[in-house]
Write a protein that holds these residues in place. Structure first.
Motif, mmCIF file in Angstrom:
data_model
loop_
_atom_site.group_PDB
_atom_site.id
_atom_site.type_symbol
_atom_site.label_atom_id
_atom_site.label_comp_id
_atom_site.label_asym_id
_atom_site.label_seq_id
_atom_site.Cartn_x
_atom_site.Cartn_y
_atom_site.Cartn_z
ATOM 1 N N VAL A 282 0.965 -1.356 -0.161
ATOM 2 C CA VAL A 282 -0.048 0.127 0.064
ATOM 3 C C VAL A 282 0.842 1.202 0.054
ATOM 4 N N THR A 283 1.962 1.160 0.870
ATOM 5 C CA THR A 283 2.777 2.570 0.707
ATOM 6 C C THR A 283 3.385 2.728 -0.588
ATOM 7 N N TRP A 284 3.819 1.604 -1.250
ATOM 8 C CA TRP A 284 4.413 1.822 -2.579
ATOM 9 C C TRP A 284 3.404 2.261 -3.510
ATOM 10 N N GLU A 285 2.196 1.893 -3.123
ATOM 11 C CA GLU A 285 1.239 1.996 -4.142
ATOM 12 C C GLU A 285 0.945 3.713 -3.976
ATOM 13 N N TYR A 286 0.965 4.187 -2.909
ATOM 14 C CA TYR A 286 0.558 5.737 -2.566
ATOM 15 C C TYR A 286 2.020 6.420 -2.631
ATOM 16 N N ARG A 287 2.851 6.308 -3.443
ATOM 17 C CA ARG A 287 4.198 6.868 -3.214
ATOM 18 C C ARG A 287 3.876 8.540 -3.463
ATOM 19 N N GLY A 288 4.642 9.124 -2.477
ATOM 20 C CA GLY A 288 4.465 10.454 -2.090
ATOM 21 C C GLY A 288 3.798 10.991 -0.945
ATOM 22 N N ALA A 289 3.046 9.990 -0.415
ATOM 23 C CA ALA A 289 2.501 10.161 1.102
ATOM 24 C C ALA A 289 3.252 9.837 2.202
ATOM 25 N N TYR A 290 3.321 10.941 3.024
ATOM 26 C CA TYR A 290 4.152 10.590 4.182
ATOM 27 C C TYR A 290 3.637 10.013 5.447
ATOM 28 N N THR A 291 2.111 10.257 5.532
ATOM 29 C CA THR A 291 1.540 9.674 6.723
ATOM 30 C C THR A 291 0.263 8.750 6.253
ATOM 31 N N PHE A 292 0.049 7.588 6.805
ATOM 32 C CA PHE A 292 -1.102 6.818 6.664
ATOM 33 C C PHE A 292 -1.899 6.648 7.804
ATOM 34 N N THR A 293 -3.089 6.623 7.730
ATOM 35 C CA THR A 293 -3.972 6.515 8.910
ATOM 36 C C THR A 293 -4.124 5.109 9.226
ATOM 37 N N VAL A 294 -4.106 4.794 10.443
ATOM 38 C CA VAL A 294 -4.267 3.367 11.025
ATOM 39 C C VAL A 294 -5.767 3.529 11.835
ATOM 40 N N GLN A 295 -6.666 2.993 11.367
ATOM 41 C CA GLN A 295 -7.978 2.886 11.618
ATOM 42 C C GLN A 295 -8.321 1.901 12.658
ATOM 43 N N SER A 296 -9.595 1.836 13.155
ATOM 44 C CA SER A 296 -9.614 0.742 14.431
ATOM 45 C C SER A 296 -9.565 -0.814 14.093
ATOM 46 N N SER A 297 -10.093 -1.243 12.750
ATOM 47 C CA SER A 297 -9.685 -2.317 12.325
ATOM 48 C C SER A 297 -8.400 -2.706 12.363
ATOM 49 N N PHE A 298 -7.458 -2.032 11.737
ATOM 50 C CA PHE A 298 -6.189 -2.028 11.825
ATOM 51 C C PHE A 298 -5.680 -2.469 13.169
ATOM 52 N N LYS A 299 -6.147 -1.819 14.012
ATOM 53 C CA LYS A 299 -5.696 -1.808 15.700
ATOM 54 C C LYS A 299 -6.315 -3.034 16.291
ATOM 55 N N TYR A 300 -7.452 -3.380 16.005
ATOM 56 C CA TYR A 300 -8.171 -4.154 17.133
ATOM 57 C C TYR A 300 -8.720 -5.704 16.372
#
Length: 477
Positions: free
Chosen positions: A264-282
């Motif tokens: 995903v981070t490679w797909e969105y090259r140029g982005a510095y920050t990605f949100t980590v939402q509740s599903s990712f965390k829990y």
């Protein structure tokens, strides 16, 4: 950036009940900082009772941790405020929130024994013009910070009476969420920067709402255009830009999970920050979550790719029309199922408008997470809607710009129910020809039970079935 988006199936261990309330979210902020390794928490001031004492509560309740980790330096707390231009009913919450920033500064400075600005940025959703940003920036300077210069009846200034109002200024982060906003994101940001002594600027691109309004492929391509435009603006202006992408765990909303961070981070090259939402965390093992967040923090942002803007916009136009037509066909069943999708955060009712052309009227739909959950529960992953509008030539072009298309569609299509009466034959044939999906038998069975319950109007256990299907996917919506 950890966020409070309620896309999780499983409530966190520290929650007192399945729907997280204000005190739970205080615990959550500490947990993501201290255990998961996040370095930023977005605090949502929209659609709920505002807690303007979050800084005081964190520093008081978790003193030992925050003594060693300075809030505002080592860790960030970033406020998402209402946009008065759009959300008139919550407009004054913006002012209350801005007024709370100097108080948080005083609290943190007293706690740390030095000048400390625990909050110095706010996120403005649904940004549509530089005026929206300038008003917030100016209001803080002129009416929050500026009130210290006012003189009272006895000649004493507010500053002499109350003390300084700090920080001296705040950063305003534009959040672009719609088609026009994305296409004009760099222009609006450039206008906002003009005439200001700003060396660095964060900008925020939504991923969920554009997907709901225009389809997954449109949302992804609009993000690509905006990232490319930001790169050009950075080079022209000399101001360093730091794009944020708002990602959820469902493919429809970004497909960011602990196990696919690199993709995903490679797909969105140029982005510095990605949100980590509740599903990712829990909805994943804590060790996997910690590893995923560590990878996110270690990834070096690449250079945003070039993009053929006009060709992309032509594809978006045709695809979006078909996607919206299909959503219109499903609107009644989506809204019916949405009533049974369980809440995960205590929020005021917040309904989004799904805009069609005037001849079709305006159709009310639930917010993106509930919308996504409802369609998955029917065996119709929303990622698949509109796919039949794309020719082989379109797909070949899209794959060059959006190499993860096949991955995202595959991850979604496995949870389709090919026998669902809500999955149109043209959509089914188009994605099966492209993907040859392997359907998840357990999820198919659960969606069949949901569809049967709806057909015979026996909905007593519908929420339980919706949660069962969500558990199989490892995200609610």
């Amino acid at each position: 950036m950890s966020t409070q988006h309620p896309d999780n199936v499983n409530p966190p261990f520290f929650a007192e009940e399945p729907e997280l309330g204000g005190e739970d979210e205080i615990r959550e902020a500490y947990y993501v900082f201290s255990h998961l390794g996040c370095d930023e928490q977005m605090w949502d001031c929209e659609g709920k009772e505002v807690d303007n004492y979050v800084v005081k509560k964190l520093l008081t309740k978790y003193q030992a941790f925050f003594r060693d980790h300075v809030l505002g330096e080592d860790l960030r707390l970033t406020l998402r405020v209402p946009n008065p231009t759009v959300e008139r009913a919550e407009a004054k919450i913006l002012l209350e929130t801005l007024e709370s920033i100097p108080r948080s500064y005083d609290t943190a400075s007293l706690f740390y024994g030095m000048d400390a600005a625990p909050v110095f940025e706010v996120i403005l959703p649904m940004t549509s013009s530089s005026s929206c940003l300038n008003r917030i920036h100016s209001y803080y300077l002129d009416f929050v910070k500026g009130k210290e210069r006012l003189q009272l009846a006895d000649g004493v200034t507010v500053k002499e009476w109350i003390g300084e109002f700090r920080p001296d200024e705040i950063n305003v982060i534009p959040l672009f969420e719609d088609h026009e906003g994305m296409l004009n994101a760099a222009k609006i940001t450039g206008e906002y920067l003009d005439g200001k002594d700003i060396q660095e600027q964060r900008v925020f691109l939504a991923r969920s709402d554009p997907a709901m309004n225009y389809g997954m492929i449109s949302a992804t391509l609009l993000n690509r255009i905006a990232l490319s435009d930001f790169r050009d603006l950075e080079e022209e202006s000399g101001v360093k830009l730091y794009p944020i992408i708002g990602m959820g765990s469902a493919p429809f909303r970004g497909n960011l999970r602990p196990d696919n961070v690199e993709d995903v981070t490679w797909e969105y090259r140029g982005a510095y920050t990605f949100t980590v939402q509740s599903s990712f965390k829990y909805d994943h093992e804590p060790s996997d979550v910690i590893r995923g967040i560590k990878k996110l923090r270690s990834v070096k942002p690449g250079r945003a790719a070039e993009i053929e803007r006009e060709s992309v916009l032509e594809i978006i136009s045709a695809y979006c029309r078909e996607y919206r037509r299909q959503v219109m066909d499903l609107v009644d069943i989506i809204n019916r199922v949405a009533r049974y999708v369980p809440g995960r955060r205590k929020r005021k009712l917040h309904i989004g408008l799904f805009g069609y052309s005037r001849s079709m009227g305006n159709v009310s739909l639930p917010r993106a997470i509930t919308f996504t959950a409802a369609l998955y529960s029917l065996g119709v992953p929303p990622e698949l809607l509109g796919f039949n509008a794309l020719s082989s030539g379109d797909l070949e072009f899209i794959e060059e710009v959006y190499p993860g298309l096949g991955r995202d569609l595959h991850d979604a299509a496995r949870y389709a129910n090919p026998e669902s009466p809500f999955l149109s034959p043209e959509v089914k044939s188009s994605f099966e020809e492209y993907l040859e999906p392997e359907y998840d038998e357990g999820h198919m069975k659960t969606t069949e039970e949901i569809i049967r319950a709806l057909r015979i109007n026996r909905t007593a256990n519908l929420q339980e079935l919706i949660l069962e299907a969500a558990s199989q996917r490892k995200f609610l919506g």
